[in-house]
Write an enzyme that holds these catalytic residues in place. Structure first.
Site, PDB file in Angstrom:
ATOM      1  N   ASP A 171      -1.354 -18.342   3.358  1.00 50.94           N
ATOM      2  CA  ASP A 171      -2.185 -19.394   2.399  1.00 50.94           C
ATOM      3  C   ASP A 171      -2.968 -20.442   3.597  1.00 50.94           C
ATOM      4  OD1 ASP A 171       0.418 -20.329   2.618  1.00 50.94           O
ATOM      5  OD2 ASP A 171       0.420 -21.062   0.628  1.00 50.94           O
ATOM      6  N   TYR A 193       0.955  -1.291  -0.067  1.00 49.58           N
ATOM      7  CA  TYR A 193       0.078   0.075   0.091  1.00 49.58           C
ATOM      8  C   TYR A 193       1.104   1.203  -0.060  1.00 49.58           C
ATOM      9  CZ  TYR A 193      -3.841  -3.004   1.022  1.00 49.58           C
ATOM     10  OH  TYR A 193      -4.698  -4.257   0.962  1.00 49.58           O
TER      11      TYR A 193
END
Ligand code: NAI
Ligand code: MG
Length: 374
Positions: A228, A139
């Protein structure tokens, strides 16, 4: 009497419906406890404001937020409100506040209240906090699109993790862990480091700093999960988690995921917290699909306001704010446990036959509960 100035930015869509309920409940709690007052400075902003004025927020809005004691935010973004460069109008406001006020810790509690059906059934012990780094990673504004002759040919977003950024977010997570009572499964204080250090250098760096910081907190258990795998562990064994610390993008995704454990997006609160400033907002966005119907669940916003009082209490050593925060917590918990007043998103499973209430009726009921404690 202490007076706190709160900049209030409802923004777009359901932000404009849930934030007034949070303010209603804040006033009820401040009134019930006494000892402090809240003054609100409303700042218009967002996509609709952009369509009306050509600006995403007024010129002095950032300064108003900077000078306020805290910021209460709704959500921004509206269909068709798009800037000339193709970005959604309003989103920059959030990033300007997070970066400009250095709000490095995005704190997103996931707690399943009695009387709420999780969207992932069978898991009734959920009480963890996702601590998401909020000022760097993908970001950070290091990005661009390569345009050759009007053809967008390639895009790049650079992921940057700094030692300062990692150290302070990890330290925040351990300190927060010490203030909690441990994981629901076994009562152990535990900080889980979520990364992808089997592949990414940035993540290896994050995990190394995690270990350095963890060494200062020997009473807290260390735990490691790849991001994950975390997407299934969080759903399969949420009771194992206490505090989860991770980088910006992973934290953004995991905290939305955690909302299915606690009844949905309408239930999830958050704080964007720095050393000097803080901003509180529900995790959800502007929900154009339900906006304008007075059906949005205001509890995520109300619990964000509660977090704001906790932060004001800590920052100013003001116990009246922390008492008011406790009243809000109890009011929300009681209304949910009673199972009668709730927006349509919570009329599920055991509660499928409850007549849904409006957004404002939920705010009224919680405020009334709080006032009855006077
Ligand atoms: P969203 O969070 O607005 O909605 C996702 C789903 O959750 C929708 O089905 C919605 O109806 C439901 N939902 C959201 N809030 C709810 C509430 N209080 N009560 C009951 N149900 C609720 O996310 P979406 O649809 O991806 O984004 C919509 C807009 O919001 C976009 O413009 C997006 O950019 C913006 N957005 C803004 C954020 C912010 O200002 N912090 C955060 C996320 C999205
Ligand atoms: Mg998000």
């Amino acid at each position: 009497m202490r007076r706190y100035r709160i900049a209030v930015l409802p923004g777009d869509g359901v932000g404009r419906e849930v934030v007034p309920e949070a303010v209603k409940v804040l006033d009820a709690a401040a009134g019930a406890i006494g000892g402090f007052e809240l003054e609100y400075i409303e700042v218009p902003c967002g996509g609709v404001y952009y369509l009306e004025t050509g600006k995403e927020w007024p010129d002095d809005a950032f300064d108003t937020c900077r000078k306020a004691d805290a910021v209460l935010f709704g959500a921004v973004g509206w269909p068709k409100a798009v800037l000339p460069d193709g970005q959604l109008a309003g989103i920059r406001i959030l990033l300007d506040l997070r970066f400009g006020l250095d709000l490095y810790a995005n704190v997103r509690p996931a707690r399943l209240y009695e009387g709420v059906e999780p969207l992932a059934p069978g898991k009734d012990k959920v009480d963890f906090v996702v601590v998401r780094e909020n000022t760097e990673d993908l970001y950070a504004p290091i990005r661009g699109i390569l345009d050759r002759g009007g053809v967008e040919d390639a895009a790049v977003d650079v992921r940057i993790l700094t030692r300062k950024g990692c150290e302070r977010i990890i330290d925040y997570a351990f300190k927060l862990c010490l203030s909690r009572s441990g994981a629901p499964a076994d009562g152990k204080r535990r900080v889980t480091c979520v990364d992808k250090s089997n592949v990414l250098d940035g993540c290896r760096f994050f995990r190394k700093i995690f270990d350095e910081v963890a060494a200062k907190y020997p009473s807290v258990e260390r735990d490691y999960v790849y991001v994950d795998a975390m997407t299934q562990w969080m759903i399969r064994s949420p009771e194992h988690y206490d505090v989860v610390v991770t980088t910006n993008m992973f934290g953004d995704i995991l905290s939305d995921l955690s909302s299915v454990l606690i009844g949905g997006m309408g239930m999830a609160p958050s704080g964007n917290i720095g050393d000097r400033h803080a901003m509180f907002e529900p995790v959800h966005g502007t929900a154009p699909d339900i906006a304008g119907k007075n059906v949005a669940n205001p509890i995520g916003s109300i619990l964000s306001a509660k977090m704001m009082l906790e932060w004001l209490a800590q920052r100013n050593g003001d116990s009246s704010c922390s008492k008011a925060a406790q009243l809000i917590e109890q009011g929300v918990a009681e209304i949910l446990a009673e199972g009668k007043v709730r927006t349509p998103d919570l009329c599920k499973g055991k509660y499928a036959n409850v007549k849904p209430s409006r957004t404002s009726e939920v705010g009224d009921a919680i405020a009334k509960k709080i006032e009855s404690r006077k």
